[in-house]
Every structure is written in C-alpha cells, then in structure tokens.
Design a protein around this motif. Structure first.
Motif, PDB file in Angstrom:
ATOM      1  N   CYS A   1       0.242   5.071   7.062  1.00 25.26           N
ATOM      2  CA  CYS A   1      -0.539   4.516   8.270  1.00 25.26           C
ATOM      3  C   CYS A   1       0.822   3.964   8.735  1.00 25.26           C
ATOM      4  CB  CYS A   1      -1.280   3.673   8.038  1.00 25.26           C
ATOM      5  SG  CYS A   1      -2.899   4.543   6.705  1.00 25.26           S
TER       6      CYS A   1
ATOM      7  N   ARG B   1      -3.193  10.875   4.104  1.00 27.51           N
ATOM      8  CA  ARG B   1      -4.215  11.371   3.605  1.00 27.51           C
ATOM      9  C   ARG B   1      -4.417  12.335   4.588  1.00 27.51           C
ATOM     10  NH1 ARG B   1      -7.518   6.075   3.906  1.00 27.51           N
ATOM     11  NH2 ARG B   1      -6.184   5.223   2.674  1.00 27.51           N
TER      12      ARG B   1
ATOM     13  N   GLU C   1      -0.274   4.347   1.055  1.00 24.47           N
ATOM     14  CA  GLU C   1       0.233   5.259   2.471  1.00 24.47           C
ATOM     15  C   GLU C   1       0.961   5.400   3.642  1.00 24.47           C
ATOM     16  OE1 GLU C   1      -2.970   7.756   1.644  1.00 24.47           O
ATOM     17  OE2 GLU C   1      -1.447   6.274   0.300  1.00 24.47           O
TER      18      GLU C   1
ATOM     19  N   CYS D   1       1.118  -1.008   0.153  1.00 25.23           N
ATOM     20  CA  CYS D   1      -0.121  -0.189   0.019  1.00 25.23           C
ATOM     21  C   CYS D   1       0.632   1.540  -0.037  1.00 25.23           C
ATOM     22  CB  CYS D   1      -0.612  -0.122   1.088  1.00 25.23           C
ATOM     23  SG  CYS D   1      -2.039   1.426   1.134  1.00 25.23           S
TER      24      CYS D   1
ATOM     25  N   TYR E   1       0.419   2.436  11.632  1.00 24.33           N
ATOM     26  CA  TYR E   1       0.077   1.188  12.487  1.00 24.33           C
ATOM     27  C   TYR E   1       0.464  -0.128  11.935  1.00 24.33           C
ATOM     28  CZ  TYR E   1      -3.749   3.202  10.572  1.00 24.33           C
ATOM     29  OH  TYR E   1      -4.959   3.701  10.089  1.00 24.33           O
ATOM     30  N   CYS E   2      -0.274  -0.201  10.430  1.00 29.44           N
ATOM     31  CA  CYS E   2      -0.410  -0.704   9.515  1.00 29.44           C
ATOM     32  C   CYS E   2       0.882  -1.208   8.616  1.00 29.44           C
ATOM     33  CB  CYS E   2      -1.705  -0.342   8.519  1.00 29.44           C
ATOM     34  SG  CYS E   2      -1.593  -1.426   7.137  1.00 29.44           S
TER      35      CYS E   2
ATOM     36  N   ALA F   1      -5.667  -3.570   0.285  1.00 28.57           N
ATOM     37  CA  ALA F   1      -4.134  -2.417   1.209  1.00 28.57           C
ATOM     38  C   ALA F   1      -4.534  -1.793  -0.407  1.00 28.57           C
ATOM     39  CB  ALA F   1      -3.150  -3.252   1.241  1.00 28.57           C
ATOM     40  N   TRP F   2      -5.144  -0.331  -0.520  1.00 28.91           N
ATOM     41  CA  TRP F   2      -5.606   0.840  -1.240  1.00 28.91           C
ATOM     42  C   TRP F   2      -5.948   2.269  -0.388  1.00 28.91           C
ATOM     43  CZ3 TRP F   2      -9.709  -2.541  -3.695  1.00 28.91           C
ATOM     44  CH2 TRP F   2      -9.332  -2.835  -4.916  1.00 28.91           C
TER      45      TRP F   2
HETATM   46 FE1  SF4 Z   1      -3.266   2.244   5.628  1.00 29.19          FE
HETATM   47 FE2  SF4 Z   1      -5.209   0.882   4.747  1.00 29.19          FE
HETATM   48 FE3  SF4 Z   1      -3.291   1.192   2.785  1.00 29.19          FE
HETATM   49 FE4  SF4 Z   1      -2.700  -0.078   5.617  1.00 29.19          FE
HETATM   50  S1  SF4 Z   1      -3.861  -0.734   3.865  1.00 29.19           S
HETATM   51  S2  SF4 Z   1      -1.468   1.673   5.113  1.00 29.19           S
HETATM   52  S3  SF4 Z   1      -4.233   1.594   6.849  1.00 29.19           S
HETATM   53  S4  SF4 Z   1      -4.300   2.926   3.885  1.00 29.19           S
END
Ligand code: SF4
Ligand code: SAM
Ligand code: DTB
Length: 340
Positions: A79, A190, A77, A75, A81-82, A123-124
């Motif tokens: 985040c 984001r 992003e 992904c 935690y992810c 996971a987008w």
């Molecule tokens: Fe963020 Fe969702 Fe990507 Fe994980 S899957 S990094 S929570 S956007």
C-alpha cells in the motif's frame, strides 16, 4: 453482491440518488450526482450536509474511538501510503503481536480518557488462524471493559468473521481506500474485489461495517466521488465511514510521488466529508487520519460538514494524532459534547 452491481455509472447529474422505476430497490448514487454535490457552492453544500446531519443525529456531539496498533510493521503488502509495509523504508520497526495485558491496559486507559470504542489494528495482509485466536481474547477482554470493539486485521478468510463476531466484535474496519479506477496506482498486492469480498464476509457475519478511504493521494474529484459512490451504494451502506486525509510519511511511495505537499485543497477535503454525510445519512462519519495537519479551523468545518466521530488519543497506528488535551480544548471551544 455480484461484482456487476458494485459499480455505478448511471448518467444522472442531479444531486439526488437515482431511484429505479420498480419499488423496493434502494436508491443508488451515480458518480455524476455525487460530483454535482461536490460542485455546489460551499455554503450550499454545508447547508445540505447540516440538514441531513440534523435529521439523523444529535448535533454538536462527537463520538470518540481510540486506536491501538496491536501488531506493527513488517507488512507484506505494498500500500503506497503505508509506513508499515516492509517494502518501504519508512523507519517503522517490526514489533510482534502485543500481549493481552498490554492491550487491556491500553483499552482501560482509553476508556478513562473518554473513548467509547477501541479499535485494534494489525499490519497483516490478513490474520493467520493462530493470530486470530489471540485477537479473539483481546476482543473479549476489551468488550468486558464496556467498550465497543473494533478490529482492522486485513483480509478475512471464510469463518474468521464469524469467530470475531462470536468473541464480541462490534465493528470491523476494512477500507476501500479510493475509487476502483485509481486503486491500482496505490496498491498492487490485493485488488478491489478482495476488499469487497472481505466486506461481504464481515456483513454476512453480522458485524457492523466500518469502511471508508483516504483522500489527498493525487486522485481526481471524480475519483473522490467514485469512492463515495462505492461506499454509499453498498447495500446497506457502512455504519461507520472513516475519511482519512493522507498522512505523507517519508519513505512511502506516495510521499515520494507527492513530495510532502498536500495534494488536496482543505475545502475539497471538507467537501468530501459533506458528500459522505449526504449520501450516507445514518452513518457515523469519522474524521480520521490527518487531523493534526488539518488544524482546528478545517476540523471545525468538517464537523459542520457532518463528521461526528474522531480517532482520539495521542497516536493513530504509527503516526501522530492531536493529543488528548488539545482535543478536549477544541471540543470545548466548539461546544461539542462527547458521547457514543
Ligand atoms: Fe497495507 Fe495494512 Fe499492510 Fe499497511 S498494514 S501495508 S495498509 S495491508
Ligand atoms: N493491515 C490492515 C489493512 O490494511 O487492511 C489494517 C490496518 S491499515 C493501516 C488500515 C487503514 O489505514 C488502511 O486501509 C488505510 O486506509 C489507512 N491508512 C494507512 N496509512 C495511512 C496514511 N499514511 N494516511 C492515511 N490513512 C492511512
Ligand atoms: C482508518 O480508516 N484509519 C485508521 C484506522 N482506520 C485503522 C488508520 C490511520 C493510519 C494512519 C497512519 C499510521 O498511523 O500509521
């Protein structure tokens, strides 16, 4: 909703929602009033949560949703935690979008195990129109099996929510994750407004909103209350509210920051569940990620605090969940019936 209305800072520390003088407007929860709920003696808070719960829901019933990661890893992003972000070294391999047959087989198996809702996660940052077309087929097939459908695909662009609705999507999950003040410590790619915009699109298309957050990321009690206030003051508030306990995965920034130690006391987690129940009386409050780490006794307190739904199945998206046998044994020990 204009952004000015999205924040709530009325200075009222009673444990009741703030009711504007003019009739008709919905009650709004101040952060101070929610903090005051958190500060109640524990048994008082449990009592309040039970009163609310029993006024709006069948007690002793838990709804079961099964998750499937239809597109894992890689992904864009960040985040914190992810484990699925390509910016983190969390050992999650990228996998392409699952094919329709694999998804329907998983949905059939979930139904056979007793789930009533099937949630497809990707996971987008958000779906491209071509990917969305494939997800629409999945939604139609899962719906045809007689399951409620839910998807969590990231941010939606104009028109995408309507296409999901037309395919038969019942719920869209998109979390606010935390309070606006703490959000920037966790995600930078984001912003909060982006999330609220997607939630407006989901609501506008007539899809039920599933929206909650994560606790145990190092936020303060005030920030936990702030998250609950953001959710409770949505008009209307979400039909479904997942409360996740952070699962600290090695290689993610939050694991690095918190060192694998839980950043929240178990009773504080239960208090968060109770605050969600009291401020959003008719919502389904889902005890979500982190149940394995919480253990049976804390989960039982969460049910007492008004949680009435769980993710059910051996896996969440990439991390573990209590296995089905363990959950069945727990529900039997607690006398919890499973239902929609
Ligand atoms: Fe963020 Fe969702 Fe990507 Fe994980 S899957 S990094 S929570 S956007
Ligand atoms: N990629 C989409 C998005 O972020 O909008 C959908 C999938 S994403 C994994 C769904 C939600 O799972 C996140 O918003 C977050 O609240 C939750 N989540 C992800 N990783 C988690 C973790 N390690 N512990 C607890 N909750 C987590
Ligand atoms: C939600 O609030 N929690 C679920 C679901 N919505 C998509 C996801 C939890 C993910 C936990 C980490 C993982 O398994 O990757």
């Amino acid at each position: 909703m204009p952004s000015a209305e999205r924040m709530t800072h009325v200075d009222d520390a009673s444990t009741a929602p703030h009711r504007p003088a003019e009739g008709g407007a919905p009650a709004r929860w101040t952060v101070a009033a929610i903090e005051a709920l958190f500060a109640l003696p524990f048994t008082e808070l449990m009592h309040r949560a039970q009163e609310t719960h029993r006024a709006h829901h069948a007690p002793n019933t838990v709804q079961l949703s099964t998750l499937l990661s239809i597109k894992t890893g890689g992904c864009s992003e960040d985040c914190g935690y992810c484990p699925q972000s390509k910016r983190h070294e969390a050992g999650v391999d990228d996998e392409p979008l699952l094919d329709l047959g694999a998804v329907t087989a998983a949905a059939r198996a979930a139904k056979a195990q007793g789930a009533t809702r099937f949630c497809m996660g990707a996971a987008w940052r958000g779906p491209r129109d071509r990917d969305l077309a494939a997800v629409l087929d999945m939604v139609r097939e899962v719906k045809a099996l007689g399951l409620e459908t839910c998807a969590t695909l990231g941010m939606l662009k104009d028109g995408q929510a309507e296409r999901l609705k037309d395919a038969g999507l019942d719920y869209y999950n998109h979390n606010l994750d935390t309070a606006p003040e703490f959000y920037g410590d966790v995600v930078t790619t984001r912003d909060y407004e982006d999330r609220l915009d997607t939630l407006d699109r989901v609501r506008g298309a007539g899809i039920n909103v599933c929206c909650g957050g994560i606790v145990g990321m190092g936020e303060s009690r005030r920030e936990r209350a702030g998250l609950i206030g953001q959710l409770a003051n949505m008009d209307p508030y979400p039909e479904s509210v997942p409360i996740n306990h952070l699962v600290q995965v090695e290689g993610t920034p939050l694991h690095l920051r918190l060192g694998g130690e839980s950043a929240i006391d178990a009773f504080e987690f239960v208090r968060t569940v109770a605050a969600a129940r009291i401020t959003m009386p008719t919502a389904m409050v889902r005890l979500s990620a982190g149940r394995r780490e919480l253990g049976e006794a804390v989960q039982a307190l969460c049910f007492l605090a008004g949680a009435n739904s769980v993710f059910y199945g051996d896996k969440l998206l990439t991390t573990g969940n209590p296995d089905v046998e363990a959950d069945r044994a727990l529900f039997a020990k607690l006398g919890l019936a499973t239902g929609a």
